[in-house]
Design a protein around this motif. Structure first.
Motif, PDB file in Angstrom:
ATOM      1  N   TRP A 261       0.846  -1.186   0.000  1.00 41.99           N
ATOM      2  CA  TRP A 261       0.000   0.000   0.000  1.00 41.99           C
ATOM      3  C   TRP A 261       0.885   1.240   0.000  1.00 41.99           C
ATOM      4  N   ALA A 312      -7.590   7.819   3.972  1.00 43.45           N
ATOM      5  CA  ALA A 312      -7.209   6.827   4.983  1.00 43.45           C
ATOM      6  C   ALA A 312      -7.443   7.440   6.366  1.00 43.45           C
ATOM      7  N   PRO A 313      -7.827   6.642   7.351  1.00 48.51           N
ATOM      8  CA  PRO A 313      -7.934   5.170   7.323  1.00 48.51           C
ATOM      9  C   PRO A 313      -9.281   4.618   6.843  1.00 48.51           C
ATOM     10  N   ASP A 314     -10.215   5.507   6.433  1.00 50.10           N
ATOM     11  CA  ASP A 314     -11.572   5.052   6.124  1.00 50.10           C
ATOM     12  C   ASP A 314     -11.610   3.995   5.024  1.00 50.10           C
ATOM     13  N   LEU A 316      -9.325   1.895   4.025  1.00 55.07           N
ATOM     14  CA  LEU A 316      -8.405   0.761   4.147  1.00 55.07           C
ATOM     15  C   LEU A 316      -9.128  -0.557   4.409  1.00 55.07           C
ATOM     16  N   SER A 317     -10.290  -0.507   5.033  1.00 51.38           N
ATOM     17  CA  SER A 317     -10.987  -1.749   5.372  1.00 51.38           C
ATOM     18  C   SER A 317     -11.429  -2.516   4.134  1.00 51.38           C
ATOM     19  N   HIS A 318     -11.501  -1.852   2.995  1.00 49.65           N
ATOM     20  CA  HIS A 318     -11.948  -2.502   1.760  1.00 49.65           C
ATOM     21  C   HIS A 318     -10.790  -3.083   0.946  1.00 49.65           C
ATOM     22  N   ASP A 321      -5.182  -7.505   2.256  1.00 52.86           N
ATOM     23  CA  ASP A 321      -4.084  -7.371   3.215  1.00 52.86           C
ATOM     24  C   ASP A 321      -2.748  -7.109   2.514  1.00 52.86           C
ATOM     25  N   ALA A 337      -3.798   2.124  11.895  1.00 57.83           N
ATOM     26  CA  ALA A 337      -4.752   1.340  11.102  1.00 57.83           C
ATOM     27  C   ALA A 337      -4.026   0.401  10.149  1.00 57.83           C
ATOM     28  N   CYS A 338      -2.918   0.865   9.591  1.00 57.63           N
ATOM     29  CA  CYS A 338      -2.126  -0.001   8.704  1.00 57.63           C
ATOM     30  C   CYS A 338      -1.488  -1.138   9.490  1.00 57.63           C
ATOM     31  N   ARG A 341      -3.387  -4.344  10.288  1.00 58.08           N
ATOM     32  CA  ARG A 341      -3.534  -5.381   9.256  1.00 58.08           C
ATOM     33  C   ARG A 341      -2.320  -6.306   9.216  1.00 58.08           C
TER      34      ARG A 341
END
Length: 404
Positions: A261, A312-314, A316-318, A321, A337-338, A341
């Protein structure tokens, strides 16, 4: 041990004279059930159906006589030869290859493949094969149970790719199907199969390069990394300085099969340099102008970068990994948040010393060994005639964590 072991490749075509001679004199013949049914096994020969290949290899090594192993295509290419060559079996091999399934698949697709990557997901981790498909525009995937076209298509959702699925190559039930990657999960596919994964702009008629597996359209020669800032289109968009890119790349260690990422990607200079090392890249940026620059710079250097607009971080969940993360824009909340994962490495470039402590704490608290350095480039600038002066740049703190 066996007096002689001949490994015969079978691609559905009539066997060569050498293969027929070896089979006729065999006292043991090993292979998959479909291979043993397809060739003429001497009535007196012991038949060994390969399930566990190591058990079969041990039986072959204990056999006194002449043994034959029948395997698909070229048995030296992601095949049985590597196992039979293990020193614990003590076997001396003679190999009679046939056309590999990869060569067969590209022939059926009427495509050249000297510029293609070839990966095996048969009995291996599928996600690394998927990441190679993200990073390159032409990839052949040797599939297996649980890692076939359907699973491959599901993991490539959102990435524009076309599949050429080649089922049962060399048999009467051979079938070749071309479809969009996101449609592959809607069907049931028969084993064995090979999937050719093609990007939106395959260079099928471009001049041949000189190194197999490389893009023939790659502009070059472009050596090194940490390229000059003006090597990238970044008018109006943020760019990570060359010195920071050079240090960050060394800490990220991107390689083929990785997914990296690039958060707050700006112009995409960092994304491009990561991709030039063979890793798949997802670039995240909230600025539409920045996203345009990322696309232009990726095209300029002939690399694949998936662009995700958003903050980010919104967002990132999508995302799938990552193996490593570069944070070029964002504070401790983004880094945390990174790190949640669990990538192997996280590298952050921070313009203010006030952010260093919080980022260090976020990484250490998530189970990372943390280090960092201060970079302040002083570049040579002309000062008239042959004279030069040092032009100081802005200091940047680079903090990195390696998962414990």
């Amino acid at each position: 041990m066996a007096d002689r072991v001949t490994v015969i490749g079978y691609d559905g075509a009539p066997l060569s004279a050498a293969a027929r001679t070896a089979l006729a004199s065999a006292t043991l013949v090993a292979g998959g059930a479909r291979h043993l049914d397809a060739v003429r096994v001497p009535e007196a020969a012991e038949r060994v159906v390969m399930g566990n290949v190591h058990v079969a290899a041990r039986r072959i090594s204990e056999h006194r006589g002449t043994a034959v192993v029948v395997a698909s295509g070229d048995p030296g290419f992601f095949g049985i030869v590597r196992i039979l060559r293990r020193p614990e079996y003590g076997l001396e091999l003679e190999i009679v290859p046939a056309v590999s399934s990869v060569a067969h698949a590209f022939a059926r697709a009427s495509m050249p493949w000297d510029d293609a990557k070839v990966v095996s997901a048969h009995g291996r981790e599928l996600r690394r094969a998927v990441n190679v498909c993200r990073a390159y525009g032409k990839v052949a995937v040797l599939t297996g149970p649980g890692s076939g076209p359907a699973e491959l298509g599901l993991m490539l959702r959102g990435v524009p790719r076309t599949f050429v699925v080649c089922e049962n190559l060399g048999t009467d039930s051979e079938e070749v199907t071309m479809l969009a990657a996101d449609k592959a999960a809607d069907r049931t596919w028969s084993d064995p199969n090979v999937v050719i994964v093609v990007g939106p702009n395959p260079a099928t008629s471009a001049p041949a390069g000189w190194l197999a597996g490389q893009r023939s359209t790659f502009p070059g020669p472009v050596r090194g990394w940490g390229l000059a800032d003006d090597a990238y289109d970044h008018d109006g968009a943020a760019i990570t300085g060359a010195e920071v890119r050079a240090v960050a790349l060394g800490r990220l260690g991107p390689r083929p099969g990785d997914l990296v990422w690039d958060i707050g990607a700006g112009s995409g200079a960092m994304s491009v340099e990561i991709a030039r090392h063979g890793a798949a890249v997802i670039a995240v940026d909230r600025d539409p102008t920045g996203c345009e620059h990322i696309s232009a710079n990726a095209a300029r250097y002939g690399v694949e970068v998936q662009i995700v607009p958003g903050t980010a971080p919104d967002v990132l969940s999508h995302l799938p990994d990552p193996d490593a993360v570069f944070v070029g824009g964002g504070g401790a909340d983004v880094v945390a948040a990174c790190a949640a994962r669990r990538p192997e490495r996280v590298v952050a470039a921070l313009p203010a010393v006030e952010s260093v402590g919080a980022v260090h704490e976020a990484l250490a608290g998530a189970g990372y060994a943390v280090e960092g350095t201060l970079l302040q480039p002083s570049r040579l600038a002309p000062a008239g005639g042959t004279a030069h002066r040092l032009q100081p740049g802005e200091p940047v703190f680079v903090v990195w964590g390696e998962r414990l």
